[in-house]
Design a protein around this motif. Sequence first.
Motif, PDB file in Angstrom:
ATOM      1  N   GLU A  90       7.872  -1.840   2.016  1.00 43.47           N
ATOM      2  CA  GLU A  90       6.846  -2.656   2.288  1.00 43.47           C
ATOM      3  C   GLU A  90       5.677  -2.027   2.478  1.00 43.47           C
ATOM      4  N   LEU A  91       4.415  -2.237   1.917  1.00 40.98           N
ATOM      5  CA  LEU A  91       3.148  -1.547   2.066  1.00 40.98           C
ATOM      6  C   LEU A  91       2.214  -2.232   3.115  1.00 40.98           C
ATOM      7  N   LYS A  92       1.765  -1.626   4.011  1.00 43.49           N
ATOM      8  CA  LYS A  92       0.795  -2.405   4.797  1.00 43.49           C
ATOM      9  C   LYS A  92      -0.376  -1.361   5.089  1.00 43.49           C
ATOM     10  N   THR A  93      -1.669  -2.101   5.568  1.00 45.67           N
ATOM     11  CA  THR A  93      -2.827  -1.453   6.093  1.00 45.67           C
ATOM     12  C   THR A  93      -3.051  -1.897   7.472  1.00 45.67           C
ATOM     13  N   SER A  94      -3.633  -1.009   8.083  1.00 46.69           N
ATOM     14  CA  SER A  94      -4.167  -1.553   9.496  1.00 46.69           C
ATOM     15  C   SER A  94      -5.385  -0.358   9.905  1.00 46.69           C
ATOM     16  N   LYS A  95      -6.034  -0.880  10.850  1.00 43.89           N
ATOM     17  CA  LYS A  95      -7.314  -0.219  11.086  1.00 43.89           C
ATOM     18  C   LYS A  95      -6.679   1.189  12.086  1.00 43.89           C
ATOM     19  N   VAL A  96      -7.233   2.110  12.071  1.00 44.48           N
ATOM     20  CA  VAL A  96      -6.826   3.295  12.971  1.00 44.48           C
ATOM     21  C   VAL A  96      -6.633   3.028  14.443  1.00 44.48           C
ATOM     22  N   ILE A  97      -5.776   3.295  15.300  1.00 44.01           N
ATOM     23  CA  ILE A  97      -5.694   3.247  16.624  1.00 44.01           C
ATOM     24  C   ILE A  97      -6.289   4.014  17.623  1.00 44.01           C
ATOM     25  N   GLU A  98      -6.999   3.361  18.309  1.00 43.05           N
ATOM     26  CA  GLU A  98      -8.133   4.303  19.100  1.00 43.05           C
ATOM     27  C   GLU A  98      -7.876   4.021  20.767  1.00 43.05           C
ATOM     28  N   ASN A  99      -7.256   2.860  20.925  1.00 42.01           N
ATOM     29  CA  ASN A  99      -7.237   2.427  22.499  1.00 42.01           C
ATOM     30  C   ASN A  99      -6.133   1.680  22.766  1.00 42.01           C
ATOM     31  N   ASN A 100      -5.594   1.419  23.914  1.00 39.92           N
ATOM     32  CA  ASN A 100      -4.498   0.599  24.278  1.00 39.92           C
ATOM     33  C   ASN A 100      -4.429  -0.689  23.630  1.00 39.92           C
ATOM     34  N   GLY A 101      -5.613  -1.191  23.670  1.00 40.98           N
ATOM     35  CA  GLY A 101      -5.702  -3.006  23.211  1.00 40.98           C
ATOM     36  C   GLY A 101      -5.489  -2.803  21.763  1.00 40.98           C
ATOM     37  N   GLN A 102      -5.730  -2.190  21.147  1.00 43.30           N
ATOM     38  CA  GLN A 102      -5.371  -1.869  19.409  1.00 43.30           C
ATOM     39  C   GLN A 102      -3.852  -1.580  19.278  1.00 43.30           C
ATOM     40  N   SER A 129      -8.208  -4.438   1.249  1.00 45.95           N
ATOM     41  CA  SER A 129      -8.000  -3.153   1.431  1.00 45.95           C
ATOM     42  C   SER A 129      -6.582  -3.032   1.380  1.00 45.95           C
ATOM     43  N   GLY A 130      -5.789  -3.870   1.645  1.00 45.27           N
ATOM     44  CA  GLY A 130      -4.267  -3.933   1.576  1.00 45.27           C
ATOM     45  C   GLY A 130      -3.819  -3.833  -0.068  1.00 45.27           C
ATOM     46  N   TYR A 131      -4.269  -4.736  -0.844  1.00 47.11           N
ATOM     47  CA  TYR A 131      -4.011  -4.684  -2.283  1.00 47.11           C
ATOM     48  C   TYR A 131      -4.570  -3.490  -2.767  1.00 47.11           C
ATOM     49  N   LYS A 132      -5.423  -2.638  -2.484  1.00 49.06           N
ATOM     50  CA  LYS A 132      -6.135  -1.509  -2.727  1.00 49.06           C
ATOM     51  C   LYS A 132      -5.180  -0.256  -2.534  1.00 49.06           C
ATOM     52  N   PHE A 133      -4.540  -0.512  -1.298  1.00 47.36           N
ATOM     53  CA  PHE A 133      -3.663   0.673  -0.939  1.00 47.36           C
ATOM     54  C   PHE A 133      -2.485   0.377  -1.878  1.00 47.36           C
ATOM     55  N   GLU A 134      -1.959  -0.843  -2.164  1.00 47.62           N
ATOM     56  CA  GLU A 134      -0.785  -0.936  -2.901  1.00 47.62           C
ATOM     57  C   GLU A 134      -0.956  -0.192  -4.294  1.00 47.62           C
ATOM     58  N   THR A 135      -2.274  -0.397  -4.736  1.00 44.79           N
ATOM     59  CA  THR A 135      -2.547   0.030  -6.185  1.00 44.79           C
ATOM     60  C   THR A 135      -2.706   1.705  -5.984  1.00 44.79           C
ATOM     61  N   LEU A 136      -3.015   2.174  -4.971  1.00 45.86           N
ATOM     62  CA  LEU A 136      -3.153   3.731  -4.866  1.00 45.86           C
ATOM     63  C   LEU A 136      -2.351   4.309  -4.630  1.00 45.86           C
ATOM     64  N   ALA A 137      -0.903   3.688  -4.318  1.00 52.05           N
ATOM     65  CA  ALA A 137       0.256   4.360  -3.427  1.00 52.05           C
ATOM     66  C   ALA A 137       1.258   4.184  -4.155  1.00 52.05           C
ATOM     67  N   THR A 138       1.140   3.308  -5.590  1.00 52.53           N
ATOM     68  CA  THR A 138       2.309   3.121  -6.405  1.00 52.53           C
ATOM     69  C   THR A 138       1.927   3.429  -7.794  1.00 52.53           C
ATOM     70  N   LEU A 139       3.032   3.827  -8.495  1.00 54.01           N
ATOM     71  CA  LEU A 139       3.011   3.756  -9.908  1.00 54.01           C
ATOM     72  C   LEU A 139       3.737   3.107 -10.844  1.00 54.01           C
ATOM     73  N   PRO A 140       3.375   2.430 -12.080  1.00 51.88           N
ATOM     74  CA  PRO A 140       4.129   1.621 -12.858  1.00 51.88           C
ATOM     75  C   PRO A 140       5.596   1.953 -13.402  1.00 51.88           C
ATOM     76  N   LYS A 141       5.853   3.125 -12.979  1.00 55.82           N
ATOM     77  CA  LYS A 141       7.233   3.830 -13.485  1.00 55.82           C
ATOM     78  C   LYS A 141       7.124   5.157 -12.732  1.00 55.82           C
ATOM     79  N   PRO A 142       8.421   5.717 -12.691  1.00 53.75           N
ATOM     80  CA  PRO A 142       8.798   7.286 -11.879  1.00 53.75           C
ATOM     81  C   PRO A 142       7.713   8.051 -12.287  1.00 53.75           C
ATOM     82  N   TRP A 143       7.440   8.868 -11.226  1.00 52.51           N
ATOM     83  CA  TRP A 143       6.578   9.945 -11.267  1.00 52.51           C
ATOM     84  C   TRP A 143       6.793  10.852 -12.816  1.00 52.51           C
ATOM     85  N   SER A 144       8.052  11.135 -12.809  1.00 50.34           N
ATOM     86  CA  SER A 144       8.284  12.306 -13.756  1.00 50.34           C
ATOM     87  C   SER A 144       8.169  11.293 -15.120  1.00 50.34           C
TER      88      SER A 144
END
Length: 398
Positions: free
Chosen positions: A250-262, A173-188
Amino acid sequence: MEVKALSLNSRSPNASLKQPKELFSFVRDIDGEYEYDEEKVNKERLSYYYLPDSNLNHSTIDLSSGFNKFKQIPGEENLPNYKTFLTALQKYEEKHGSKSKVNIITFRGIMTKLLTLPYNSQDSLDLNIIKYDGQIFINLDTDIELSRQDKESQERLNLPTDKQDYLNKCEFSGYKFETLATLPKPWSDCSRQLIERRNKKIVNNYEQYLSVVRSGIGNLKMILVGEVDGVWDYKPGVNDGGSVLDHYIELKTSKVIENNGQVINFEKKLFRTWGQCFLMGIKRVIYGFRDDKFILRTVEIYETNEIPLLIKGNPLHENENSGTPPINCMSAIRWYGAVLEWINELVVDENKAYRLNYNPSMKAVTIRELPNDINERLRNGEILTSEFKAWRESLKSS
């Protein structure tokens, strides 16, 4: 040499920092080949962040999509690689006609492990160290690291299939997030089709954009190489002024936080991410938070220099009973200064090799000399290469 030990409680009184500065960059492509031509590197391989808030409204972005087509590099090919690093450094030094005047040449990932060790003290660490041409080179012990990876893989294979699948998708999922969140050149410069079809792109962890920076702490200067996930806006040219590093992310992923332990677990993860970015001078971290079904729910942006305050100011740490002290980034920096000073003082003989070891049961790092056969192996291919040694010798005779 008898075994020398340094307690995790050690702190340096001289922890003044030198602001990292990028020297050059190089890349690893989809085939695992390396490109060192800086013009090609910046034009063809740099990724640009693009993930509008509108993409997250009623999100159905599945970070496990495409998992079965994942192009994954073998573990042994993804270890810190001095051969390619020194090839890149040699090309840089040849261009400038001189040796890089630093004390330590190593990898950002290894320095992150050392920096965060007092608050991430459950994992063993085994590093091989040599000194050559007045400089210290530090790498993971590849045999031990591969053995550790094999053990972890075997332990995972012993888990129920659904648990294996979940853990594998967590990594993907971390590599997938990087793929979805970036483009190979500027948006324009991107077509609408290119932007909208990112979800169809086959995910891989072969491609890397590697930045090489000069930094330091106290009286020590060093060169570090580390992967950069992308650019926030643009990469300025050499003559544009300002720091190139200010624009990296830096791009990262994590599980949604739902309690104090998380919350506590996430802050430990955030601390390690801070260490990665701090050492390279990267100013911005972007976290994608996913649920248990790997659907991307929210994206949060953190300024690297604000993370120490976020962690230190959390009252939840007062109730933590883990046996690990509350994370203090400034204390970690002072430890980092102390352990590097200690290494620099002990690793002096250019005819010997050394092993730095951390054993969680001891709460201390140790250094001892290594046998001659390992010394020969490190100086003839595993760390130093014949090409790099010939280059450095040529500078002495010129």
